[in-house]
Design a protein around this motif. Structure first.
Motif, mmCIF file in Angstrom:
data_model
loop_
_atom_site.group_PDB
_atom_site.id
_atom_site.type_symbol
_atom_site.label_atom_id
_atom_site.label_comp_id
_atom_site.label_asym_id
_atom_site.label_seq_id
_atom_site.Cartn_x
_atom_site.Cartn_y
_atom_site.Cartn_z
ATOM 1 N N LEU A 31 -47.839 -14.783 53.479
ATOM 2 C CA LEU A 31 -46.897 -15.461 54.361
ATOM 3 C C LEU A 31 -47.634 -16.112 55.536
ATOM 4 O O LEU A 31 -47.366 -17.262 55.884
ATOM 5 N N GLY A 32 -48.575 -15.400 56.117
ATOM 6 C CA GLY A 32 -49.345 -15.949 57.230
ATOM 7 C C GLY A 32 -50.194 -17.140 56.829
ATOM 8 O O GLY A 32 -50.261 -18.140 57.555
ATOM 9 N N ILE A 33 -50.836 -17.051 55.678
ATOM 10 C CA ILE A 33 -51.676 -18.158 55.212
ATOM 11 C C ILE A 33 -50.830 -19.404 54.959
ATOM 12 O O ILE A 33 -51.208 -20.515 55.349
ATOM 13 N N ILE A 34 -49.685 -19.226 54.323
ATOM 14 C CA ILE A 34 -48.802 -20.362 54.048
ATOM 15 C C ILE A 34 -48.372 -21.019 55.358
ATOM 16 O O ILE A 34 -48.381 -22.254 55.482
ATOM 17 N N THR A 65 -38.078 -20.286 58.130
ATOM 18 C CA THR A 65 -38.553 -19.501 56.990
ATOM 19 C C THR A 65 -39.535 -18.414 57.417
ATOM 20 O O THR A 65 -39.640 -17.392 56.749
ATOM 21 N N LEU A 66 -40.233 -18.618 58.533
ATOM 22 C CA LEU A 66 -41.114 -17.562 59.046
ATOM 23 C C LEU A 66 -40.287 -16.344 59.438
ATOM 24 O O LEU A 66 -40.594 -15.217 59.044
ATOM 25 N N PHE A 67 -39.226 -16.561 60.204
ATOM 26 C CA PHE A 67 -38.383 -15.435 60.608
ATOM 27 C C PHE A 67 -37.660 -14.826 59.413
ATOM 28 O O PHE A 67 -37.487 -13.616 59.338
ATOM 29 N N TYR A 68 -37.268 -15.664 58.459
ATOM 30 C CA TYR A 68 -36.636 -15.142 57.248
ATOM 31 C C TYR A 68 -37.613 -14.250 56.486
ATOM 32 O O TYR A 68 -37.258 -13.160 56.037
ATOM 33 N N GLY A 69 -38.839 -14.701 56.340
ATOM 34 C CA GLY A 69 -39.845 -13.921 55.612
ATOM 35 C C GLY A 69 -40.213 -12.626 56.314
ATOM 36 O O GLY A 69 -40.447 -11.610 55.668
ATOM 37 N N SER A 74 -40.846 -9.587 53.933
ATOM 38 C CA SER A 74 -41.976 -10.498 53.697
ATOM 39 C C SER A 74 -41.868 -11.284 52.395
ATOM 40 O O SER A 74 -42.779 -11.319 51.589
ATOM 41 N N ARG A 75 -40.751 -11.934 52.239
ATOM 42 C CA ARG A 75 -40.603 -12.832 51.080
ATOM 43 C C ARG A 75 -41.177 -14.185 51.445
ATOM 44 O O ARG A 75 -40.766 -14.810 52.407
ATOM 45 N N TRP A 76 -42.121 -14.656 50.665
ATOM 46 C CA TRP A 76 -42.814 -15.886 51.004
ATOM 47 C C TRP A 76 -42.424 -17.054 50.110
ATOM 48 O O TRP A 76 -42.951 -18.153 50.267
ATOM 49 N N GLY A 77 -41.482 -16.875 49.197
ATOM 50 C CA GLY A 77 -41.052 -17.964 48.323
ATOM 51 C C GLY A 77 -40.475 -19.150 49.072
ATOM 52 O O GLY A 77 -40.889 -20.300 48.847
ATOM 53 N N PRO A 78 -39.515 -18.931 49.984
ATOM 54 C CA PRO A 78 -38.980 -20.068 50.742
ATOM 55 C C PRO A 78 -40.040 -20.755 51.612
ATOM 56 O O PRO A 78 -39.992 -21.964 51.801
ATOM 57 N N SER A 79 -41.002 -19.997 52.094
ATOM 58 C CA SER A 79 -42.066 -20.590 52.898
ATOM 59 C C SER A 79 -42.942 -21.511 52.061
ATOM 60 O O SER A 79 -43.414 -22.540 52.548
ATOM 61 N N ALA A 80 -43.147 -21.162 50.803
ATOM 62 C CA ALA A 80 -43.924 -22.028 49.912
ATOM 63 C C ALA A 80 -43.176 -23.332 49.639
ATOM 64 O O ALA A 80 -43.782 -24.405 49.551
#
Length: 95
Positions: A31-34, A65-69, A74-80
């Motif tokens: 999540l952080g890298i994205i 999406t950061l706050f959502y994740g 820690s779901r990172w799908g929406p961030s991607a």
């Protein structure tokens, strides 16, 4: 020679909890890298493209999406997905 002293542990390790913690760590790392890559693209949109409205939309989506994740285990799908959208915005701003 030196003697080896074995310390006794009170209980066995909790491998299930250990693996769960490690999985959460990896998810937060991804999540952080994205989000770092997305923020770099947003800075490029502001700097190179001068498209303030595209950068503002991308920044709002990224923060959402950061706050959502962070709050949704820690779901990172929406961030991607937002990373992909920000990349398209970057292509529009630079072109």
């Amino acid at each position: 020679m030196a003697e080896q002293v074995m310390a006794s542990t009170g209980s066995a390790m909790d491998y299930e909890h250990h693996e769960k913690t490690y999985d959460r760590f990896l998810s937060l790392l991804i999540l952080g890298i994205i989000h770092v890559v997305t923020i770099v693209l947003i800075v490029a949109i502001f700097g190179l493209g001068g498209a303030l409205w595209l950068g503002s939309i991308a920044l709002a989506l990224t923060l959402g999406t950061l706050f959502y994740g962070l709050f949704r285990q820690s779901r990172w799908g929406p961030s991607a997905v937002v990373l992909g959208i920000t990349f398209v915005f970057f292509l529009f701003a630079v072109a």
